[in-house]
Design a protein around this motif. Structure first.
Motif, PDB file in Angstrom:
ATOM      1  N   SER A 188       7.509   1.143   0.255  1.00 38.66           N
ATOM      2  CA  SER A 188       8.731   1.405   1.012  1.00 38.66           C
ATOM      3  C   SER A 188       8.857   0.463   2.203  1.00 38.66           C
ATOM      4  O   SER A 188       9.930  -0.104   2.463  1.00 38.66           O
ATOM      5  N   GLY A 189       7.762   0.285   2.949  1.00 37.93           N
ATOM      6  CA  GLY A 189       7.804  -0.589   4.116  1.00 37.93           C
ATOM      7  C   GLY A 189       8.109  -2.028   3.753  1.00 37.93           C
ATOM      8  O   GLY A 189       8.855  -2.717   4.465  1.00 37.93           O
ATOM      9  N   ALA A 190       7.563  -2.509   2.628  1.00 40.72           N
ATOM     10  CA  ALA A 190       7.790  -3.894   2.228  1.00 40.72           C
ATOM     11  C   ALA A 190       9.178  -4.102   1.635  1.00 40.72           C
ATOM     12  O   ALA A 190       9.849  -5.093   1.918  1.00 40.72           O
ATOM     13  N   ILE A 191       9.648  -3.145   0.823  1.00 39.24           N
ATOM     14  CA  ILE A 191      10.937  -3.334   0.155  1.00 39.24           C
ATOM     15  C   ILE A 191      12.094  -3.180   1.145  1.00 39.24           C
ATOM     16  O   ILE A 191      13.134  -3.836   1.017  1.00 39.24           O
ATOM     17  N   VAL A 236      -0.208  11.722   6.960  1.00 41.02           N
ATOM     18  CA  VAL A 236      -1.057  10.786   7.699  1.00 41.02           C
ATOM     19  C   VAL A 236      -1.093   9.434   6.984  1.00 41.02           C
ATOM     20  O   VAL A 236      -0.932   8.369   7.604  1.00 41.02           O
ATOM     21  N   ALA A 237      -1.283   9.483   5.665  1.00 40.26           N
ATOM     22  CA  ALA A 237      -1.317   8.240   4.889  1.00 40.26           C
ATOM     23  C   ALA A 237       0.003   7.490   4.992  1.00 40.26           C
ATOM     24  O   ALA A 237       0.041   6.265   5.126  1.00 40.26           O
ATOM     25  N   SER A 238       1.094   8.235   4.956  1.00 35.82           N
ATOM     26  CA  SER A 238       2.420   7.616   4.997  1.00 35.82           C
ATOM     27  C   SER A 238       2.709   6.974   6.343  1.00 35.82           C
ATOM     28  O   SER A 238       3.291   5.886   6.418  1.00 35.82           O
ATOM     29  N   MET A 239       2.339   7.648   7.419  1.00 37.06           N
ATOM     30  CA  MET A 239       2.610   7.123   8.757  1.00 37.06           C
ATOM     31  C   MET A 239       1.868   5.815   9.001  1.00 37.06           C
ATOM     32  O   MET A 239       2.314   4.965   9.774  1.00 37.06           O
ATOM     33  N   VAL A 240       0.729   5.638   8.338  1.00 31.87           N
ATOM     34  CA  VAL A 240       0.004   4.371   8.441  1.00 31.87           C
ATOM     35  C   VAL A 240       0.626   3.333   7.505  1.00 31.87           C
ATOM     36  O   VAL A 240       0.798   2.167   7.862  1.00 31.87           O
ATOM     37  N   ALA A 241       1.004   3.768   6.299  1.00 31.56           N
ATOM     38  CA  ALA A 241       1.426   2.837   5.250  1.00 31.56           C
ATOM     39  C   ALA A 241       2.793   2.218   5.509  1.00 31.56           C
ATOM     40  O   ALA A 241       3.002   1.039   5.217  1.00 31.56           O
ATOM     41  N   ILE A 253      -3.851   8.482  -2.061  1.00 36.19           N
ATOM     42  CA  ILE A 253      -3.711   7.120  -2.582  1.00 36.19           C
ATOM     43  C   ILE A 253      -2.263   6.836  -2.967  1.00 36.19           C
ATOM     44  O   ILE A 253      -1.691   5.795  -2.621  1.00 36.19           O
ATOM     45  N   LEU A 254      -1.649   7.779  -3.692  1.00 36.60           N
ATOM     46  CA  LEU A 254      -0.275   7.579  -4.144  1.00 36.60           C
ATOM     47  C   LEU A 254       0.687   7.484  -2.970  1.00 36.60           C
ATOM     48  O   LEU A 254       1.550   6.600  -2.926  1.00 36.60           O
ATOM     49  N   TRP A 255       0.549   8.393  -2.005  1.00 33.72           N
ATOM     50  CA  TRP A 255       1.491   8.381  -0.878  1.00 33.72           C
ATOM     51  C   TRP A 255       1.293   7.145  -0.003  1.00 33.72           C
ATOM     52  O   TRP A 255       2.258   6.617   0.529  1.00 33.72           O
ATOM     53  N   PHE A 256       0.059   6.670   0.109  1.00 30.97           N
ATOM     54  CA  PHE A 256      -0.157   5.442   0.868  1.00 30.97           C
ATOM     55  C   PHE A 256       0.487   4.260   0.142  1.00 30.97           C
ATOM     56  O   PHE A 256       1.229   3.471   0.741  1.00 30.97           O
ATOM     57  N   ALA A 257       0.221   4.127  -1.152  1.00 33.58           N
ATOM     58  CA  ALA A 257       0.746   2.994  -1.907  1.00 33.58           C
ATOM     59  C   ALA A 257       2.269   3.017  -1.970  1.00 33.58           C
ATOM     60  O   ALA A 257       2.929   1.984  -1.773  1.00 33.58           O
ATOM     61  N   ALA A 258       2.849   4.194  -2.230  1.00 34.37           N
ATOM     62  CA  ALA A 258       4.308   4.288  -2.360  1.00 34.37           C
ATOM     63  C   ALA A 258       5.005   4.031  -1.032  1.00 34.37           C
ATOM     64  O   ALA A 258       6.091   3.433  -0.993  1.00 34.37           O
ATOM     65  N   ASN A 259       4.409   4.469   0.072  1.00 34.61           N
ATOM     66  CA  ASN A 259       5.018   4.220   1.381  1.00 34.61           C
ATOM     67  C   ASN A 259       4.785   2.789   1.848  1.00 34.61           C
ATOM     68  O   ASN A 259       5.608   2.234   2.581  1.00 34.61           O
ATOM     69  N   PRO A 300       4.500 -10.234  -3.256  1.00 36.11           N
ATOM     70  CA  PRO A 300       3.141  -9.864  -3.657  1.00 36.11           C
ATOM     71  C   PRO A 300       2.795  -8.422  -3.319  1.00 36.11           C
ATOM     72  O   PRO A 300       2.136  -7.727  -4.120  1.00 36.11           O
ATOM     73  N   TRP A 301       3.241  -7.959  -2.171  1.00 34.03           N
ATOM     74  CA  TRP A 301       2.892  -6.602  -1.749  1.00 34.03           C
ATOM     75  C   TRP A 301       3.720  -5.543  -2.471  1.00 34.03           C
ATOM     76  O   TRP A 301       3.217  -4.461  -2.774  1.00 34.03           O
ATOM     77  N   ILE A 302       4.985  -5.854  -2.746  1.00 32.69           N
ATOM     78  CA  ILE A 302       5.815  -4.912  -3.514  1.00 32.69           C
ATOM     79  C   ILE A 302       5.227  -4.736  -4.910  1.00 32.69           C
ATOM     80  O   ILE A 302       5.098  -3.614  -5.419  1.00 32.69           O
TER      81      ILE A 302
END
Length: 425
Positions: free
Chosen positions: A139-142, A74-79, A130-136, A99-101
């Motif tokens: 991923s979206g930004a990079i 769920v966190a990843s699909m949002v992130a 928290i980790l999966w949201f931040a890491a994904n 900045p976001w990366i």
């Protein structure tokens, strides 16, 4: 907001068009950063997290792991879309993505350390989300760097180079996770992510985004753009390609997501070398990845020569299905080694040609980026849902053998759907 500059006028740090050496340096630094990201995902999910979950409550390990992976999904699909969309609208002197990366890398590293210290289920739930949201989000930004800063005439090479981050990241992440202690493994993964991100951001600096046009707000009716966004699904071959891809990756990730427990409970801890399940997982995944890379190089060249890409992808999906019957017939360590090698050959062949096939079913030349992005959902969504689906299959249908039956059936369906596509050979 899409960058309105022509693709061959991508601006470098000094305001001049990016040169080929700059692109080469960018790719050289993108590869380790991408590999570090995949090392985080795979090292934690395949080895470290199952061990932590079992230590907290051995009797409920399958259900608890399914809960954690569902929340992470769920966190990843949002992130993932948020990382791309929010950075799209950023206008800073450091650029849109930087900045976001940077922020996502720091939050991910801190979350890794906190996750390594967690010794109860609520703590694991909080830090995993928290980790999966931040890491994904990372991923979206990079990922958005590719269309931002790579000229069109070099994007094929760029995709191939960056794509190597997946197998490299899997091998590195699993090796670190299985060879080091829990907190040490988390710390190493966090440090590698920070270092590779810093090298990318300082070694291939992004230009200022302050002079870019302001983001355009969509003031039209919400329903119309939403429907048009998914217009490709009205085309039969696109639907078949999406479903085929979804089922193939569901097969792969659902089964591999429970590889640790499969070795521990189905094969038996006493039947793996040294009784070390974590090391056994590392051995199997490394073997699979090595064969994957070898098969990918050979299969891609042959498929181009004979011009039968659809056939190769369809047959490779059926090869995945056949591979998953091996642990059913040979529930031994030797059987798992044969399974890993055969799976690596099949999935490697699939990966070598899959993107070319996907590009040939896109119905609208003006929306290729959007439609390819939709097809990427068929890769990411099964990975995010794998834990919950695998836990349900194990719990409801008689244990780990049912997991391999499920994976085999999904792969067969994937191959059949691929072979029914009409617009390609």
């Amino acid at each position: 907001m899409t960058d309105v500059r022509p693709p061959h006028q991508i601006v470098a740090v000094d305001g001049e068009p990016a040169s080929r050496p700059r692109v080469g340096r960018l790719l050289a630094l993108l590869l380790p950063a991408t590999a570090a990201m995949y090392a985080l995902f795979n090292g934690i999910s395949a080895v470290i997290l199952p061990v932590q979950v079992e230590a907290v409550d051995p009797a409920s390990k399958v259900g608890n792991l399914a809960l954690l992976t569902t929340l992470a999904a769920v966190a990843s699909m949002v992130a993932i879309p948020a990382g791309g969309a929010i950075s799209d609208r950023t206008r800073s002197r450091f650029g849109r993505r930087t900045p976001w990366i940077a922020a996502a890398a720091v939050v991910s590293a801190v979350a890794c350390i906190l996750m390594g210290l967690a010794d109860n289920l609520p703590g694991l739930i909080a830090t995993t989300v928290i980790l999966w949201f931040a890491a994904n989000f990372y991923s979206g930004a990079i990922t958005a760097i590719l269309p931002d800063r790579i000229p069109e005439d070099r994007r094929g090479v760029a995709s191939a180079v960056i794509g190597m981050g997946t197998p490299i990241g899997i091998v590195v992440g699993v090796q670190v996770a299985s060879r080091a202690g829990q907190l040490t493994a988390y710390a190493v993964i966090a440090l590698v992510l920070l270092v590779t991100t810093a090298l990318l951001l300082f070694g291939a600096k992004e230009g200022s985004a302050r002079d870019l046009p302001a983001p355009v707000r969509n003031r039209g009716r919400a329903g119309v753009p939403f429907r048009s966004f998914f217009a490709a699904f009205t085309v039969r071959d696109f639907r078949l390609a999406f479903l085929s891809r979804f089922l193939l990756f569901a097969s792969y990730f659902v089964v591999n997501g429970y590889l640790f427990y499969t070795l521990q409970d189905h094969i038996g801890t006493g039947n793996v070398p040294g009784g070390d399940v974590a090391a056994a997982v590392s051995t199997l995944l490394t073997l699979s990845i090595v064969v994957w890379v070898l098969a990918a190089n050979v299969a891609g060249w042959i498929a181009d020569k004979v011009d039968r890409r659809k056939l190769f992808v369809g047959v490779s999906a059926l090869g995945v299905a056949a591979s998953m019957t091996i642990p059913l017939a040979m529930p031994t360590w030797t059987g798992m080694l044969v399974y890993a090698a055969c799976l690596g050959a099949s999935i490697g062949t699939y990966f070598a040609i899959d993107l070319a096939v996907m590009s040939l079913v896109l119905p609208d030349a003006g929306s290729e980026g959007r439609d390819l992005g939709i097809l990427q959902v068929a890769t990411g969504l099964p990975q995010l849902l794998a834990g919950a689906v695998g836990g349900a299959v194990i719990s409801w249908f008689g244990g780990y053998p049912a997991l391999f039956v499920f994976g085999s059936l999904c792969a067969v369906a994937s191959g059949v759907l691929m072979l029914r596509i009409r617009c390609i050979r």
